[in-house]
Structures are given as C-alpha cells and as structure tokens.
Design an enzyme around this catalytic site. Structure first.
Site, PDB file in Angstrom:
ATOM      1  N   LYS A 152     114.658  15.717 110.017  1.00 22.91           N
ATOM      2  CA  LYS A 152     115.738  14.731 110.034  1.00 22.91           C
ATOM      3  C   LYS A 152     115.768  14.187 111.465  1.00 22.91           C
ATOM      4  O   LYS A 152     116.100  14.907 112.416  1.00 22.91           O
ATOM      5  CB  LYS A 152     117.048  15.431 109.643  1.00 22.91           C
ATOM      6  CG  LYS A 152     118.326  14.848 110.181  1.00 22.91           C
ATOM      7  CD  LYS A 152     118.842  13.705 109.365  1.00 22.91           C
ATOM      8  CE  LYS A 152     120.185  13.243 109.875  1.00 22.91           C
ATOM      9  NZ  LYS A 152     120.198  12.811 111.282  1.00 22.91           N
ATOM     10  N   GLY A 209     121.487  21.309 119.299  1.00 26.68           N
ATOM     11  CA  GLY A 209     122.477  20.265 119.546  1.00 26.68           C
ATOM     12  C   GLY A 209     123.836  20.863 119.823  1.00 26.68           C
ATOM     13  O   GLY A 209     123.951  21.926 120.447  1.00 26.68           O
ATOM     14  N   SER A 210     124.884  20.196 119.309  1.00 21.79           N
ATOM     15  CA  SER A 210     126.255  20.594 119.631  1.00 21.79           C
ATOM     16  C   SER A 210     126.665  21.852 118.859  1.00 21.79           C
ATOM     17  O   SER A 210     126.099  22.166 117.804  1.00 21.79           O
ATOM     18  CB  SER A 210     127.210  19.459 119.270  1.00 21.79           C
ATOM     19  OG  SER A 210     127.197  19.256 117.872  1.00 21.79           O
ATOM     20  N   GLY A 213     127.946  20.709 115.380  1.00 21.24           N
ATOM     21  CA  GLY A 213     126.863  20.375 114.442  1.00 21.24           C
ATOM     22  C   GLY A 213     126.152  21.628 113.952  1.00 21.24           C
ATOM     23  O   GLY A 213     125.965  21.831 112.747  1.00 21.24           O
ATOM     24  N   GLU A 233     120.511  26.321 117.677  1.00 22.90           N
ATOM     25  CA  GLU A 233     120.604  26.600 119.109  1.00 22.90           C
ATOM     26  C   GLU A 233     121.617  25.619 119.655  1.00 22.90           C
ATOM     27  O   GLU A 233     121.396  24.409 119.624  1.00 22.90           O
ATOM     28  CB  GLU A 233     119.208  26.414 119.727  1.00 22.90           C
ATOM     29  CG  GLU A 233     119.110  26.999 121.105  1.00 22.90           C
ATOM     30  CD  GLU A 233     118.857  25.936 122.125  1.00 22.90           C
ATOM     31  OE1 GLU A 233     117.712  25.532 122.277  1.00 22.90           O
ATOM     32  OE2 GLU A 233     119.846  25.501 122.744  1.00 22.90           O
ATOM     33  N   CYS A 270     120.090  22.563 127.806  1.00 20.56           N
ATOM     34  CA  CYS A 270     120.911  23.652 127.251  1.00 20.56           C
ATOM     35  C   CYS A 270     121.002  24.819 128.216  1.00 20.56           C
ATOM     36  O   CYS A 270     121.862  25.675 128.080  1.00 20.56           O
ATOM     37  CB  CYS A 270     120.372  24.099 125.908  1.00 20.56           C
ATOM     38  SG  CYS A 270     118.600  24.140 125.843  1.00 20.56           S
ATOM     39  N   GLU A 360     131.301  24.608 127.077  1.00 16.71           N
ATOM     40  CA  GLU A 360     130.249  23.809 127.716  1.00 16.71           C
ATOM     41  C   GLU A 360     130.737  22.381 127.976  1.00 16.71           C
ATOM     42  O   GLU A 360     131.309  21.750 127.103  1.00 16.71           O
ATOM     43  CB  GLU A 360     129.028  23.763 126.788  1.00 16.71           C
ATOM     44  CG  GLU A 360     127.853  22.993 127.351  1.00 16.71           C
ATOM     45  CD  GLU A 360     126.689  22.881 126.354  1.00 16.71           C
ATOM     46  OE1 GLU A 360     125.557  23.038 126.779  1.00 16.71           O
ATOM     47  OE2 GLU A 360     126.938  22.628 125.149  1.00 16.71           O
TER      48      GLU A 360
HETATM   49  P1  NAP Z   1     124.871  16.707 117.447  1.00 17.49           P
HETATM   50  O1  NAP Z   1     126.099  15.907 117.359  1.00 17.49           O
HETATM   51  O2  NAP Z   1     125.002  18.161 117.254  1.00 17.49           O
HETATM   52  O3  NAP Z   1     123.836  16.093 116.381  1.00 17.49           O
HETATM   53  C1  NAP Z   1     122.524  16.606 116.205  1.00 17.49           C
HETATM   54  C2  NAP Z   1     122.070  16.366 114.780  1.00 17.49           C
HETATM   55  O4  NAP Z   1     122.869  17.145 113.900  1.00 17.49           O
HETATM   56  C3  NAP Z   1     122.188  14.929 114.319  1.00 17.49           C
HETATM   57  O5  NAP Z   1     121.078  14.639 113.505  1.00 17.49           O
HETATM   58  C4  NAP Z   1     123.448  14.935 113.487  1.00 17.49           C
HETATM   59  O6  NAP Z   1     123.426  14.045 112.392  1.00 17.49           O
HETATM   60  C5  NAP Z   1     123.465  16.321 112.916  1.00 17.49           C
HETATM   61  N1  NAP Z   1     124.834  16.779 112.663  1.00 17.49           N
HETATM   62  C6  NAP Z   1     125.799  16.998 113.593  1.00 17.49           C
HETATM   63  N2  NAP Z   1     126.919  17.408 112.986  1.00 17.49           N
HETATM   64  C7  NAP Z   1     126.672  17.450 111.661  1.00 17.49           C
HETATM   65  C8  NAP Z   1     127.449  17.778 110.515  1.00 17.49           C
HETATM   66  N3  NAP Z   1     128.719  18.186 110.615  1.00 17.49           N
HETATM   67  N4  NAP Z   1     126.856  17.684 109.314  1.00 17.49           N
HETATM   68  C9  NAP Z   1     125.571  17.275 109.195  1.00 17.49           C
HETATM   69  N5  NAP Z   1     124.793  16.941 110.235  1.00 17.49           N
HETATM   70  C10 NAP Z   1     125.338  17.025 111.451  1.00 17.49           C
HETATM   71  O7  NAP Z   1     124.170  16.533 118.856  1.00 17.49           O
HETATM   72  P2  NAP Z   1     123.874  15.244 119.741  1.00 17.49           P
HETATM   73  O8  NAP Z   1     124.027  13.988 118.972  1.00 17.49           O
HETATM   74  O9  NAP Z   1     122.581  15.497 120.322  1.00 17.49           O
HETATM   75  O10 NAP Z   1     124.927  15.292 120.927  1.00 17.49           O
HETATM   76  C11 NAP Z   1     126.322  15.435 120.770  1.00 17.49           C
HETATM   77  C12 NAP Z   1     126.822  16.503 121.740  1.00 17.49           C
HETATM   78  O11 NAP Z   1     126.114  17.720 121.514  1.00 17.49           O
HETATM   79  C13 NAP Z   1     126.563  16.223 123.197  1.00 17.49           C
HETATM   80  O12 NAP Z   1     127.547  15.439 123.793  1.00 17.49           O
HETATM   81  C14 NAP Z   1     126.506  17.591 123.784  1.00 17.49           C
HETATM   82  O13 NAP Z   1     127.799  18.024 124.097  1.00 17.49           O
HETATM   83  C15 NAP Z   1     125.969  18.465 122.700  1.00 17.49           C
HETATM   84  N6  NAP Z   1     124.529  18.822 122.867  1.00 17.49           N
HETATM   85  C16 NAP Z   1     124.249  20.033 123.379  1.00 17.49           C
HETATM   86  C17 NAP Z   1     122.922  20.387 123.547  1.00 17.49           C
HETATM   87  C18 NAP Z   1     122.586  21.711 124.111  1.00 17.49           C
HETATM   88  O14 NAP Z   1     121.432  22.040 124.183  1.00 17.49           O
HETATM   89  N7  NAP Z   1     123.553  22.470 124.502  1.00 17.49           N
HETATM   90  C19 NAP Z   1     121.892  19.542 123.199  1.00 17.49           C
HETATM   91  C20 NAP Z   1     122.213  18.292 122.676  1.00 17.49           C
HETATM   92  C21 NAP Z   1     123.550  17.969 122.506  1.00 17.49           C
HETATM   93  P3  NAP Z   1     123.640  12.449 112.482  1.00 17.49           P
HETATM   94  O15 NAP Z   1     122.293  11.921 112.813  1.00 17.49           O
HETATM   95  O16 NAP Z   1     124.059  12.087 111.115  1.00 17.49           O
HETATM   96  O17 NAP Z   1     124.628  12.200 113.546  1.00 17.49           O
END
Ligand code: NAP
Length: 492
Positions: A152, A209-210, A213, A233, A270, A360
């Site tokens: 995805k 990611g988050s 998520g 992770e 991360c 974080e």
């Molecule tokens: P994200 O919001 O976690 O999204 C990553 C993926 O997961 C996307 O494809 C998203 O889908 C999907 N997703 C998220 N929530 C979901 C849910 N409830 N149901 C189904 N699919 C879901 O991460 P991001 O867009 O990379 O960044 C957002 C925040 O995450 C950042 O501001 C940061 O705080 C954190 N982040 C942390 C790390 C780390 O390593 N610690 C890395 C990246 C991001 P969609 O495509 O449909 O949106």
C-alpha cells in the site's frame, strides 16, 4: 504487478488478494537461488531508474539528493543481502531428528524448517521513501521468505512508489516469477488499508509510521475472525542518559554530537533522540549552553510534507506550553513552511507529572530533563514506555558507580548504545531495530537485518515423512548443502 498509480476501490481488494494468494502458492515453490536472482534483479532495475527516480523523490519529499542516493544504496544493498541469505540457506533453520525405533516408546523421524506464511501487506513509510517503502526492508524480507507482497503506497510519495513498483514488475518478467507475487496499490481512505489488513488471505502486515496508524492496523487484525500478526514500527523517543563524569570531561563535544543527531534529516528518523536526561551540575550547565548554541546555528528546513510539519508545530507547542517547560534554545530564525529546531527543558519532578512530555514529537526537537540526582534520573528513565533505542553517555567512573544501568536499559529498548548517537541504523545481522511496545507491536522481531525475514515465516515439522516427499532443505542427502541441526547437534 503494479496495477497503476491510480487509486483502487474497495471492491477491487478481493481480486488483488486472490491474485496474491494464487501467486503465493507458486512463488513459495520457486527455489531459493531463483528467488535470490529475482531480488538481485530488483536491485538492478531500481539502479537503472537512474536520475529520474532521485529527481521524482526530491520533488515529492523535499529530501536532499545526497540523502536519497544513500537511501537508494541502502535499499539495493538490503535486496542483495537477502539474496545472499537465500544462497547460503541456513536461515530456514532446518533441523533433523532421526528416528530411534529401539527407544521405548519409539522415537519417530522428525524434521523441522521455517515456511512462508502467505500474502503479506506492506504499508510504505513517509520518512523512508526507498528503504522502508515499496522495495524496502519489509518487502525485500517478505519476498525472500517466499511470501507474496501487496504494497500500500504512502500517499506522500506515490510517484516514487510507482516508479519502484515498475522496477519490480520488470524484475518479475526478467526472472520469470509468478505475475502477482508483488502488487502495488494506492488508496484514498483508511478503509483501503483496513480492508487489506482484514482480508482473509492476508497472513501478516508490515508498517512503519505513527502510533495511531500502527495501532489501528494492529487492532483491525486482532478483531478478524482469524487474527494475524501485525509488525508495526511506531517510533520512540530514544532516551539518552548524560552521566555526570562524561559531562565533566566532554560536555561540549557531546552537545555538538547530539545537536547533529537531533536535527539529522530534519528530525524525521524513528531513532531521533527526543529525551535527554542529566543530573544538575556544572557539566550539565556547560552541556545546555553548548547544545543551545549548536542548535541555534542550524537553519530551518522543509519537512516531508505539510501534514508532518503541522503535526511537528502542534506537538512542539503543546510540549512547550506544559507546566514547568521552557525553551532551552531560542528560535533565532524562522521561515514559513520550514521546521525550526527547538530544544525544550524541564525539571525531573515536572516531567514525571506530565505524561504528554513522554510522547514523540516527530521533528527536530528534544527535551532536556534536568534531574536533582541520579536516583531521580533513573526514576524518569524507568517511567518511559518501550523504546527502539536508549543511549548512555558515560565513562568508566560513571559505570562503576552505577553498575545496574545496562541491565535496566535492556528492559526498555531493543538497541542499547554506549557513547554514541542513535540515528544511523547499520544494516547487519546483529542489528535490532525493534523494541517493547509501543515502539513496536512485537518486540521479539527486528525490522532491519536478515532476521527481519523471521516476521514472515513459521516453523513446520514433518513426522515420518518419506525422503522424496520432504522439502529439499530436509532431505537426507542435503541437496542444497545448507547448515542443519542434526540430532540436536549444532548447525553444521
Ligand atoms: P501514518 O499517518 O501512520 O500513515 C502511514 C500509513 O498508514 C498510510 O498509508 C496511512 O494511510 C496508513 N494509516 C494510518 N492510519 C490508518 C488507519 N487508522 N487505518 C488505515 N490506515 C491507516 O504516518 P505518516 O503519514 O507517515 O505520518 C504521520 C505522522 O506519523 C507524522 O507526523 C509522525 O508523527 C509519525 N511518523 C513517525 C515515524 C516514526 O518512525 N516514528 C515515521 C513516520 C511518521 P493513508 O494513505 O490512507 O493515509
């Protein structure tokens, strides 16, 4: 095969997962050497994308060329590392216990190895457009294991993801792999991700990611009629202990080292060190001054996308407005839509009373927790949740006076660092990129290094199975010439 870069709809998911399952049944039978050739070909095709790939990703992510070249190198290296693992072969952990008919009761012939679990769904990460995305570590390790993969794409770099998918498609054709052993999809709502996780053919999920998520995917999987593992992770605050003697001797050097680590890649790793802890002392005062100076000289930079920038600004403001928190570094310059590095500071007693300070703040930010004494510092450390890493800056004098620190560190994190910075994750067999919840949803595994393959396999044993019906890895004559455990003797 990648469908296209267009969005898919919910009804298409059945077809995608049916194709994935059908291909899995063929793909798992592909011999290890041919699978290795497939992974090597993917690496070759990614390199063949040349400048177009780098330029596209630069436009989509704001990441500089040098970083992207490095990350592309890491990604192709990972693919070749898994190819080498397949050629060597012992990763299947083949183990043979011969029958002992004279034993009472008779011992049967039992042989065990690891087998792939089935179609794997991988969610691309925003902060690693190559190394943790379409052909990143999750995909490479899952394909190496013999699982089919559905990626995805992350919406923040869909063009990059589609280019990489086209390289994998070429490799499928060139090496004659089952057509749908890899598929690439994009969606415009969480419902797509949810449906992929909950499809009955999905056997496991990889995510970076988050926290919200990663936890959501884990929960979707847990309520399926047949639950499956989700390897999320979700990052961490990577706490750092600054011990007194180390600061007395090296406060300024450590401060410069950490200013670089906190702001590396605009803090979008991360392993970014988000919580620093020290005991009130002259050394800590010198460290604070040097850190503030170094941070104030670092220019604001663009983050991956506007959503991440807004989240950074909001989370940072929330932290700075918490009782007892103040800014250690001043915002010397600010540019609209750019992220300015910030260091916050708080007394240990106030930190302990505010749970939100333990969360974080993804970006170029860290909070310095100033403790009254070493016991308070240990107390602060102990109250933190599971982490990917924890670092200790200390001298022999420090470790002699606090001999329990290493033991405590292993309870907190997957990687314990001494006198270094946590950013920069070496890809090698001994690396652990994982950690207790909420750093990940399964602390027993790593997302980096060859052991990442263990997430997509399960052990199966064959009892009294005739030799000609056994998988090659378990046949008596060892046709693959791989190391195996025989009758309890070490792998040989
Ligand atoms: P994200 O919001 O976690 O999204 C990553 C993926 O997961 C996307 O494809 C998203 O889908 C999907 N997703 C998220 N929530 C979901 C849910 N409830 N149901 C189904 N699919 C879901 O991460 P991001 O867009 O990379 O960044 C957002 C925040 O995450 C950042 O501001 C940061 O705080 C954190 N982040 C942390 C790390 C780390 O390593 N610690 C890395 C990246 C991001 P969609 O495509 O449909 O949106």
């Amino acid at each position: 095969m990648s469908l296209s870069n267009s969005l898919i709809s919910l009804p298409e998911i059945d077809q995608i997962m049916e194709q994935s399952m059908k291909s899995f049944l063929d793909f798992k039978k592909v011999n290890a050497l041919d699978r290795a050739a497939f992974l090597e070909r993917i690496a070759f095709e990614i390199e063949a994308l040349g400048e177009e790939l780098i330029k596209t990703t630069q436009e989509e992510t704001n990441l500089p060329e040098a970083r992207l070249l490095g990350e592309r190198g890491r990604t192709t290296m990972q693919l070749r590392m898994f190819a080498a693992m397949l050629k060597e072969g012992s990763w299947v952990e083949a183990s043979i216990d011969h029958a002992i008919p004279d034993k009472v009761p008779a011992k049967p012939d039992i042989r065990k190895m690891l087998v792939p679990t089935g179609p794997v769904v991988v969610f691309g990460a925003s902060n690693f457009p190559y190394a943790y995305s379409t052909a990143g570590g999750d995909t490479a390790s899952a394909l190496a294991s013999g699982c089919s993969v559905v990626v995805k794409a992350h919406p923040a770099h869909l063009k990059t993801s589609t280019l990489i998918a086209s390289a994998i498609d070429k490799a499928i054709v060139c090496t004659n792999m089952p057509t749908h052993c890899f598929q690439h999809v994009a969606g415009n709502s969480f419902e797509i991700g949810k449906a992929l996780v909950q499809h009955s053919f999905t056997s496991a999920v990889g995510f970076t990611g988050s926290f919200s998520g990663g936890r959501a995917l884990y929960d979707y999987a847990a309520v399926r009629p047949k639950p499956i593992p989700v390897f999320s992770e979700m990052g961490s605050t990577n706490p750092v202990l600054l011990l007194p003697d180390a600061l007395t001797l090296n406060a300024e050097t450590i401060a410069i080292q950490y200013a670089g680590s906190i702001t590396l890649g605009v803090g979008q790793f991360c392993t970014n060190p988000g919580i620093l802890m020290g005991v009130s002392s002259d050394g800590l005062e010198r460290f604070k001054k040097a850190l503030a100076n170094a941070i104030e000289q670092i220019a604001p930079s663009k983050m991956l996308h506007d959503g991440i920038l807004k989240a950074y600004q909001n989370n940072r403001s929330k932290a700075l407005q918490t009782k007892g928190v103040s800014a250690l570094s001043n915002e010397v310059s600010s540019i609209e839509n750019f992220a300015t590095p910030v260091i916050a500071q708080v007394a240990g007693i106030d930190f302990l009373q505010n749970e939100n300070l333990k969360e974080e703040v993804f970006g170029p930010y860290a909070i310095l927790v100033e403790c009254a004494d070493i016991e308070e510092l240990k107390n602060v450390w102990n109250t933190l949740s599971g982490q990917l890493t924890t670092s200790i800056m200390g001298t022999d004098v420090d470790f002699e006076s606090q001999p329990d620190l290493i033991e405590m560190a292993t309870l907190i994190a997957g990687r314990v660092l001494l006198n270094g910075v946590p950013t920069g994750v070496e890809v090698c067999a001994s690396m652990v990129h994982g950690g207790p919840y909420p750093a990940t949803t399964d602390s027993r595994f790593t997302a980096v290094g060859i052991n990442a393959v263990k997430r997509w396999v399960r052990p199966v044993c064959f009892q009294n199975c005739p030799d000609h019906l056994l998988p090659d890895a378990l046949k008596e004559q060892n046709p693959l010439k791989i190391k195996r455990m025989i009758d309890g003797n070490p792998y040989q």
